[in-house]
Design a protein around this motif. Structure first.
Motif, PDB file in Angstrom:
ATOM      1  N   ASP A 150       8.063 -24.945  27.362  1.00 29.39           N
ATOM      2  CA  ASP A 150       9.448 -25.031  26.881  1.00 29.39           C
ATOM      3  C   ASP A 150      10.461 -24.924  28.018  1.00 29.39           C
ATOM      4  O   ASP A 150      11.602 -25.372  27.883  1.00 29.39           O
ATOM      5  N   ILE A 151      10.036 -24.352  29.161  1.00 26.59           N
ATOM      6  CA  ILE A 151      10.947 -24.255  30.317  1.00 26.59           C
ATOM      7  C   ILE A 151      11.473 -25.640  30.683  1.00 26.59           C
ATOM      8  O   ILE A 151      12.638 -25.805  31.046  1.00 26.59           O
ATOM      9  N   LYS A 152      10.606 -26.647  30.558  1.00 23.88           N
ATOM     10  CA  LYS A 152      11.008 -28.006  30.940  1.00 23.88           C
ATOM     11  C   LYS A 152      12.160 -28.507  30.061  1.00 23.88           C
ATOM     12  O   LYS A 152      12.939 -29.346  30.472  1.00 23.88           O
ATOM     13  N   LEU A 153      12.223 -27.998  28.833  1.00 26.79           N
ATOM     14  CA  LEU A 153      13.279 -28.442  27.913  1.00 26.79           C
ATOM     15  C   LEU A 153      14.495 -27.531  27.927  1.00 26.79           C
ATOM     16  O   LEU A 153      15.602 -27.959  27.610  1.00 26.79           O
ATOM     17  N   LEU A 154      14.293 -26.269  28.263  1.00 28.84           N
ATOM     18  CA  LEU A 154      15.382 -25.303  28.113  1.00 28.84           C
ATOM     19  C   LEU A 154      16.192 -25.107  29.396  1.00 28.84           C
ATOM     20  O   LEU A 154      17.375 -24.804  29.337  1.00 28.84           O
ATOM     21  N   ARG A 155      15.548 -25.224  30.554  1.00 29.29           N
ATOM     22  CA  ARG A 155      16.259 -25.027  31.820  1.00 29.29           C
ATOM     23  C   ARG A 155      17.109 -26.242  32.172  1.00 29.29           C
ATOM     24  O   ARG A 155      16.773 -27.366  31.809  1.00 29.29           O
ATOM     25  N   ARG A 156      18.186 -25.973  32.904  1.00 28.50           N
ATOM     26  CA  ARG A 156      19.049 -27.045  33.403  1.00 28.50           C
ATOM     27  C   ARG A 156      19.148 -26.905  34.923  1.00 28.50           C
ATOM     28  O   ARG A 156      19.034 -25.796  35.451  1.00 28.50           O
ATOM     29  N   GLN A 200      15.607 -22.789  21.154  1.00 27.41           N
ATOM     30  CA  GLN A 200      14.900 -21.493  21.082  1.00 27.41           C
ATOM     31  C   GLN A 200      13.733 -21.486  22.061  1.00 27.41           C
ATOM     32  O   GLN A 200      13.173 -22.541  22.371  1.00 27.41           O
ATOM     33  N   SER A 201      13.318 -20.292  22.491  1.00 27.41           N
ATOM     34  CA  SER A 201      12.133 -20.238  23.345  1.00 27.41           C
ATOM     35  C   SER A 201      10.889 -20.444  22.473  1.00 27.41           C
ATOM     36  O   SER A 201      10.890 -20.124  21.272  1.00 27.41           O
ATOM     37  N   LEU A 202       9.852 -20.972  23.092  1.00 25.67           N
ATOM     38  CA  LEU A 202       8.612 -21.261  22.353  1.00 25.67           C
ATOM     39  C   LEU A 202       8.013 -19.967  21.791  1.00 25.67           C
ATOM     40  O   LEU A 202       7.573 -19.931  20.633  1.00 25.67           O
ATOM     41  N   ASP A 203       8.023 -18.913  22.589  1.00 26.08           N
ATOM     42  CA  ASP A 203       7.465 -17.627  22.119  1.00 26.08           C
ATOM     43  C   ASP A 203       8.207 -17.156  20.866  1.00 26.08           C
ATOM     44  O   ASP A 203       7.585 -16.720  19.893  1.00 26.08           O
ATOM     45  N   LEU A 222      -1.870 -24.036  15.268  1.00 27.28           N
ATOM     46  CA  LEU A 222      -0.409 -24.120  15.403  1.00 27.28           C
ATOM     47  C   LEU A 222      -0.008 -24.070  16.875  1.00 27.28           C
ATOM     48  O   LEU A 222       0.778 -24.895  17.358  1.00 27.28           O
ATOM     49  N   ARG A 223      -0.579 -23.116  17.607  1.00 24.25           N
ATOM     50  CA  ARG A 223      -0.231 -22.967  19.028  1.00 24.25           C
ATOM     51  C   ARG A 223      -0.662 -24.186  19.831  1.00 24.25           C
ATOM     52  O   ARG A 223       0.076 -24.695  20.672  1.00 24.25           O
ATOM     53  N   MET A 224      -1.866 -24.636  19.574  1.00 20.38           N
ATOM     54  CA  MET A 224      -2.382 -25.786  20.327  1.00 20.38           C
ATOM     55  C   MET A 224      -1.464 -26.995  20.117  1.00 20.38           C
ATOM     56  O   MET A 224      -1.097 -27.696  21.064  1.00 20.38           O
ATOM     57  N   LEU A 225      -1.062 -27.226  18.866  1.00 21.41           N
ATOM     58  CA  LEU A 225      -0.206 -28.385  18.569  1.00 21.41           C
ATOM     59  C   LEU A 225       1.182 -28.227  19.195  1.00 21.41           C
ATOM     60  O   LEU A 225       1.731 -29.177  19.767  1.00 21.41           O
ATOM     61  N   ALA A 226       1.749 -27.033  19.095  1.00 17.67           N
ATOM     62  CA  ALA A 226       3.109 -26.825  19.619  1.00 17.67           C
ATOM     63  C   ALA A 226       3.122 -26.904  21.152  1.00 17.67           C
ATOM     64  O   ALA A 226       3.956 -27.608  21.743  1.00 17.67           O
ATOM     65  N   TYR A 227       2.184 -26.213  21.796  1.00 17.25           N
ATOM     66  CA  TYR A 227       2.135 -26.256  23.270  1.00 17.25           C
ATOM     67  C   TYR A 227       1.881 -27.670  23.763  1.00 17.25           C
ATOM     68  O   TYR A 227       2.550 -28.165  24.670  1.00 17.25           O
ATOM     69  N   ALA A 246      12.495 -26.239  16.693  1.00 11.79           N
ATOM     70  CA  ALA A 246      13.335 -25.094  17.079  1.00 11.79           C
ATOM     71  C   ALA A 246      13.573 -25.095  18.590  1.00 11.79           C
ATOM     72  O   ALA A 246      14.658 -24.754  19.070  1.00 11.79           O
ATOM     73  N   VAL A 247      12.553 -25.478  19.359  1.00 12.54           N
ATOM     74  CA  VAL A 247      12.706 -25.528  20.823  1.00 12.54           C
ATOM     75  C   VAL A 247      13.580 -26.725  21.213  1.00 12.54           C
ATOM     76  O   VAL A 247      14.558 -26.589  21.950  1.00 12.54           O
TER      77      VAL A 247
END
Ligand SMILES: C[S@@+](CC[C@H](N)C(=O)[O-])C[C@H]1O[C@@H](n2cnc3c(N)ncnc32)[C@H](O)[C@@H]1O
Length: 441
Positions: free
Chosen positions: A337-343, A24-27, A45-50, A18-19
């Motif tokens: 997720d900022i690393k993926l979402l910001r431009r 989508q934002s991770l939160d 779940l959180r540990m794996l996603a983060y 989703a990210v």
């Protein structure tokens, strides 16, 4: 019936996908998918996603080496699952056999049984050929950041960029803010010790307690009664800096979710008349909840900080906190997720918005009053450049460069104007602070 391990990995793959694929934002993605899991499976779940998002570029480089043809777009969730599988093998203590078998089982959970063989083969080849031991091919995969962010950090912080990049990929500690109206940080450290929870204090940030290990908030003594809140230590600099001259009428112009305004209320302890505004109605609910929990109240207004004519009653404020919307490049370790979402192009738009809000709020400040400009960014374009241009354009604005206490001097980097805490310094998030004072004519 699928095992719990496979179910959790399938949910984590949906979050990561989703990210990465939908922006989508991770939160937000976690909020959707974790409710479908029993509470006991959510921390995995959180540990794996983060972790998978932190290591995104390196994991994708390995995937590129392991599969001949990229997966189809409609199978992007399997790409995410493969990344999760590799992350488990290279950066967690999960036994390899469990990581492989439960990741492969998750392929079936995700209804792509034909791809189970591919995932199995990739994970086993990764182990066999020990790809983790090979050097990264690109600086993106070496630092696990997009190139534009690496370039901007190297340009703004030539001597510190490598340390910032490493700090951004580390797990952030959990900091608490002790309610100064109820007790001291040293007392609360003692309460934690009684519960067997280790913690430390930091000179210069008097209300802050750093936990040795993150805890569930419900396990923290007095949390539900408002004795303590979760807030990074660097964010806790704002309220004491702002309240130095004991102002009466205070504006928090971008207040949600209410961390810094809660601190202002605790320190003011009934002697501060605080107006908290934000333009996001949903986030304002969190301000209400946070203030309610600490048992202190502000006037809460939904409004646009750049259009005070729509909400200001005309009475000047003695102090204004402008915790401006920003790239959040100082808190990447908490929000990978900022690393993926910001431009890169976002930065110019953000600095224009920051300058616009600053200019709009200045007339609301009483002569002699102070405005504290804050961001959780490490980029010059959002920080000293904005403040310096503002001072040049406004003859009645001067910087007050005196720090609220000398013990924080070693935590801060002096900028052209203002001060920067870099992420990871003493376990803190990255924050920028500049204090402006309005001249009395
Ligand atoms: C960095 S966050 C503030 C964090 C908050 N001060 C705290 O300590 O909990 C920035 C906030 O600015 C708000 N915001 C963005 N643009 C705004 C605007 N034009 N007017 C008012 N609030 C705005 C966002 O909704 C967001 O809640």
């Amino acid at each position: 019936m699928a095992s719990a391990g496979a179910r959790t990995r399938a949910a984590a793959a949906k979050v990561v996908d989703a990210v990465v694929s939908e922006g989508q934002s991770l939160d937000a993605a976690i909020a959707v998918h974790e409710t479908q899991l029993p509470p006991g499976e959510r921390s995995l779940l959180r540990m794996l996603a983060y972790g998978t998002l932190r290591h995104h570029w390196r994991l994708q480089e390995w995937i590129g080496e392991l599969i001949n043809r990229p997966l189809k777009r409609r199978d992007s969730v399997i790409n995410a699952l493969l990344a999760i599988g590799l992350f488990q093998l290279c950066d967690t203590r999960i036994p390899d056999h469990a990581a492989v078998s439960q990741t492969v089982e998750a392929v079936r959970q995700l209804r792509r049984p034909k791809l189970a063989g591919l995932v199995n083969a990739c994970l086993r080849r990764f182990q066999r050929e020990d790809l983790a031991a090979r050097s990264a091919g690109s600086s993106q995969s070496r630092f696990n950041h997009p190139q534009w962010l690496i370039d901007r950090l190297k340009s703004d912080w030539p001597d510190d960029a490598d340390d910032i990049l490493v700090a951004n990929n580390a797990r952030a500690p959990m900091w608490l803010r002790v309610n100064a109206a109820r007790g001291t940080a040293a007392e609360y450290k003692g309460r934690l010790a009684v519960e067997g929870i280790g913690s430390s204090l930091l000179d210069g940030i008097p209300d802050a307690v750093c936990l040795s290990e993150p805890q569930r908030v419900d396990d923290l003594p007095g949390f539900t009664d408002g004795d303590v809140s979760v807030q990074d230590g660097a964010a806790q600099l704002a309220a004491r800096w702002l309240l130095g001259d004991k102002p009466r009428r205070v504006l928090d112009a971008c207040a949600a979710p209410g961390g810094k305004s809660g601190h202002v209320l605790e320190l003011g302890n009934g002697n501060v008349d605080l107006t908290a505004i934000d333009n996001d109605a949903n986030r304002l609910e969190r301000v209400r909840d946070n203030h309610e929990r600490i048992g202190l109240g502000a006037t809460i207004v939904q409004g646009d900080a750049s259009k005070p004519e729509e909400w200001w009653d005309g009475a000047p404020f003695d102090a204004i906190l402008l915790d401006a919307p920003c790239s959040a490049s100082g808190v990447i370790r908490r929000h990978p997720d900022i690393k993926l979402l910001r431009r890169d192009t976002d930065i110019e738009a953000l600095s224009a918005l920051q300058a616009e809000i600053l200019q709009a709020l200045w007339p609301l400040l009483a002569p002699g009053g102070r405005l504290l400009y804050v961001t959780c960014s490490v980029f010059r374009a959002e920080n000293d450049d904005v403040v310096q241009a503002f001072i040049e354009a406004n003859g009645d604005a001067v910087e007050d460069s005196v720090l609220p206490n000398n013990n924080i001097r070693d935590l801060m980097r002096r900028k052209a104007c203002g001060y920067q805490v870099l992420p990871g310094t003493a376990g803190l998030d990255g924050f920028f602070y500049a204090c402006l004072v309005k001249k009395v004519s």
